[in-house]
Design a protein around this motif. Structure first.
Motif, short mmCIF file in Angstrom:
data_model
loop_
_atom_site.label_atom_id
_atom_site.label_comp_id
_atom_site.label_asym_id
_atom_site.label_seq_id
_atom_site.Cartn_x
_atom_site.Cartn_y
_atom_site.Cartn_z
N ALA A 150 -6.11 3.53 3.36
CA ALA A 150 -6.17 2.56 2.27
C ALA A 150 -4.88 2.49 1.46
O ALA A 150 -4.72 1.61 0.62
N GLY A 151 -3.96 3.43 1.69
CA GLY A 151 -2.69 3.40 0.98
C GLY A 151 -2.32 4.77 0.45
O GLY A 151 -3.01 5.77 0.70
N SER B 86 -6.90 -0.35 6.14
CA SER B 86 -7.88 -1.10 5.36
C SER B 86 -7.22 -2.27 4.65
O SER B 86 -6.03 -2.25 4.35
N GLU B 87 -8.01 -3.29 4.35
CA GLU B 87 -7.52 -4.41 3.57
C GLU B 87 -7.65 -4.15 2.07
O GLU B 87 -7.03 -4.82 1.26
N LYS B 88 -8.45 -3.18 1.70
CA LYS B 88 -8.68 -2.90 0.28
C LYS B 88 -7.44 -2.29 -0.37
O LYS B 88 -6.70 -1.55 0.25
N LYS B 89 -7.25 -2.62 -1.64
CA LYS B 89 -6.18 -2.02 -2.44
C LYS B 89 -6.61 -2.00 -3.89
O LYS B 89 -6.70 -3.06 -4.52
N GLU B 90 -6.89 -0.83 -4.40
CA GLU B 90 -7.47 -0.73 -5.72
C GLU B 90 -6.70 0.28 -6.57
O GLU B 90 -5.80 0.97 -6.09
N TYR C 89 -8.07 7.40 2.10
CA TYR C 89 -8.79 6.88 3.25
C TYR C 89 -10.20 6.48 2.81
O TYR C 89 -10.85 7.21 2.04
N ASN C 90 -10.68 5.33 3.29
CA ASN C 90 -12.04 4.91 2.97
C ASN C 90 -13.04 5.96 3.48
O ASN C 90 -12.94 6.42 4.62
N LYS D 73 0.82 -1.21 0.00
CA LYS D 73 0.00 0.00 0.00
C LYS D 73 0.86 1.26 0.00
O LYS D 73 0.44 2.33 -0.44
N LYS E 246 -10.62 4.32 7.29
CA LYS E 246 -9.40 3.54 7.40
C LYS E 246 -8.41 3.94 6.32
O LYS E 246 -8.80 4.26 5.19
N TYR F 139 -12.70 7.18 -2.02
CA TYR F 139 -11.71 7.54 -1.01
C TYR F 139 -11.72 9.03 -0.71
O TYR F 139 -12.01 9.86 -1.58
#
Length: 458
Positions: free
Chosen positions: A431-432, A344-348, A423-424, A282, A429, A380
């Protein structure tokens, strides 16, 4: 304060430092990196047994990261005494290379010495090279204080001329071949390599305690390789790699190297081809020109930092003041001041407009920007670290130029690389991040200035 009290005070400081180091380090156990197709003709390369010898552990680490073994088997231990590497010391608990004849179970080095002994005695291992940086220049006859039989630099070390083993027992002959390979590629005549036969079993009590002599007595062909401490690190590394490539050649091991084996090209690889990523990529930070202090660094609320370094001699250590240090070999590259967040666990991918062109950019990427960038509105909240106009809580949809970001918030000392954090929106959270690098614009300004013209942006 008298001399005795001063010595005691220094010992106490070292003890407290090590106590903190062990308490907060992520993992200072040495790594074993296996490359190629595993077989019973394995070369074992050891670096970092003494942490103040960076040429040795840097060469081992580059075999691990910048060589592809296309035929044969190579095992690399680049950071045998990782704590001493970070400290830039011969060994915080004494010289590890004098603990192979005997070591107490109470010795803090016991576990690592036991592990490397087990590796040495694996049936697959047929030849061992232990990498060192030695003082001065070894010469068989005394010339001066730096060129004499009492110096170790620029030499191939053997404990005896031969050992009765099925393969590679002709130690003196192999050492001679290695020296010839190195000497055909010298930077300067003074750097000439010689074989140094310590004739250990004839009564050299110090050498009887070493890793190579332990290996010899376990029926293994073993060599030391010494580059001179009088040379800069990249030149020491160059000579180690020349020697290692010859050992691979002798063993029938084939490889592809990812750089030209020339001193200046090697220096560029060591100093510039380095990075570290966090939280499953991330965040990915180039470290060649990183600032020595980075504030507001995203950190999990439990204080853990998940990271993946580009080099096995790189790590992150938590300091007693709750900051984190990025270490690369003997160097501390940067201190991270934590900003505790949920991750966050998401990575897009995120849609950017870069210099007027739309691009899909993966979180964790670095993108080059000439004039401006914009992050299209998405799921985000966007935070450009150092952006001067903080009237917006979400900086998506804004076209941002370099002059609108405070230079002191750049990741690099040149003021080119800046953080765009995500951030979400639903749970806030982290997010990267994406890094933007304004290198192209700076290059244009330099060219225009040299031509005597005023850049449009000035």
């Amino acid at each position: 304060m008298n001399l005795g009290m001063l010595k005691l005070f220094r010992v106490l400081l070292v003890f407290l430092f090590l106590q903190n180091l062990y308490a907060h380090s992520s993992d200072l156990n040495f790594k074993i990196i296996k490359k190629g197709v595993q077989d019973d003709n394995t070369l074992l390369i050891v670096g970092g047994i003494q942490g103040d010898e960076p040429g040795g552990f840097m060469a081992a680490s580059l075999i691990a990261t910048h060589y592809d073994i296309t035929k044969g088997s190579v095992w690399i231990v680049p950071n045998l005494n990782f704590t001493s590497i970070i400290e830039r010391s011969r060994g915080p608990f004494g010289d590890m290379n004098r603990k192979f004849a005997y070591i107490s179970k109470d010795d803090p080095d016991y576990v690592d010495v036991k592990r490397i002994k087990e590796l040495i005695t694996k049936p697959a291992v047929k030849l061992i090279v232990n990498l060192h940086d030695g003082s001065g220049y070894f010469r068989k006859k005394f010339i001066d204080n730096y060129h004499s039989p009492y110096r170790w630099g620029q030499s191939s070390i053997i404990d005896q001329a031969s050992v009765n083993v099925p393969v590679y027992g002709n130690l003196a002959e192999i050492s001679k071949e290695v020296c010839e390979k190195v000497n055909a590629n010298l930077i300067r005549k003074e750097d000439i390599y010689h074989t140094h036969n310590t004739k250990t079993k004839l009564g050299d009590k110090e050498m009887e305690k070493t890793l190579t002599y332990y290996a010899i007595n376990k029926g293994k062909a073993a060599f030391g390789n010494e580059a001179s401490k009088e040379l800069p690190v990249h030149e020491r590394t160059y000579y180690h790699l020349l020697a290692l490539e010859k050992y691979m050649n002798i063993m029938g091991i084939e490889f592809k190297r990812k750089f030209d084996l020339q001193p200046l090209a090697l220096r560029d690889v060591i100093d510039n081809d380095i990075y570290i990523s966090f939280y499953n990529d991330k965040i990915k930070i180039p470290l060649s020109d990183v600032r020595n202090y980075i504030s507001y660094f995203p950190t999990k609320k439990d204080g853990t930092i998940d990271f993946k370094p580009s080099s096995p001699v790189m790590t992150v250590i938590k300091n007693s003041n709750s900051t984190y240090s990025i270490h690369y070999g003997n160097r501390r590259l940067s201190i991270l001041e934590p900003d505790y967040l949920d991750v966050s666990e998401k990575k897009e991918e995120v849609k950017f407009k870069i210099d007027g062109k739309e691009e899909d950019v993966k979180i964790g990427s670095l993108v080059d920007v000439s004039d401006s960038f914009l992050v299209y509105p998405n799921d985000y909240r966007v935070n450009v670290i150092g952006y001067v106009n903080k009237a917006h809580k979400n900086e998506s949809g804004l076209e941002i130029e370099k002059d609108e970001i405070l230079q002191r918030f750049s990741l690099d000392v040149k003021g080119q690389i800046y953080r765009v954090e995500f951030y979400n929106k639903d749970d806030n959270k982290f997010a990267g991040m994406v890094l933007v690098k304004f290198s192209k614009k700076l290059y244009k300004e330099v060219v225009l200035n040299e031509a005597g013209k005023k850049p449009a942006s000035l």
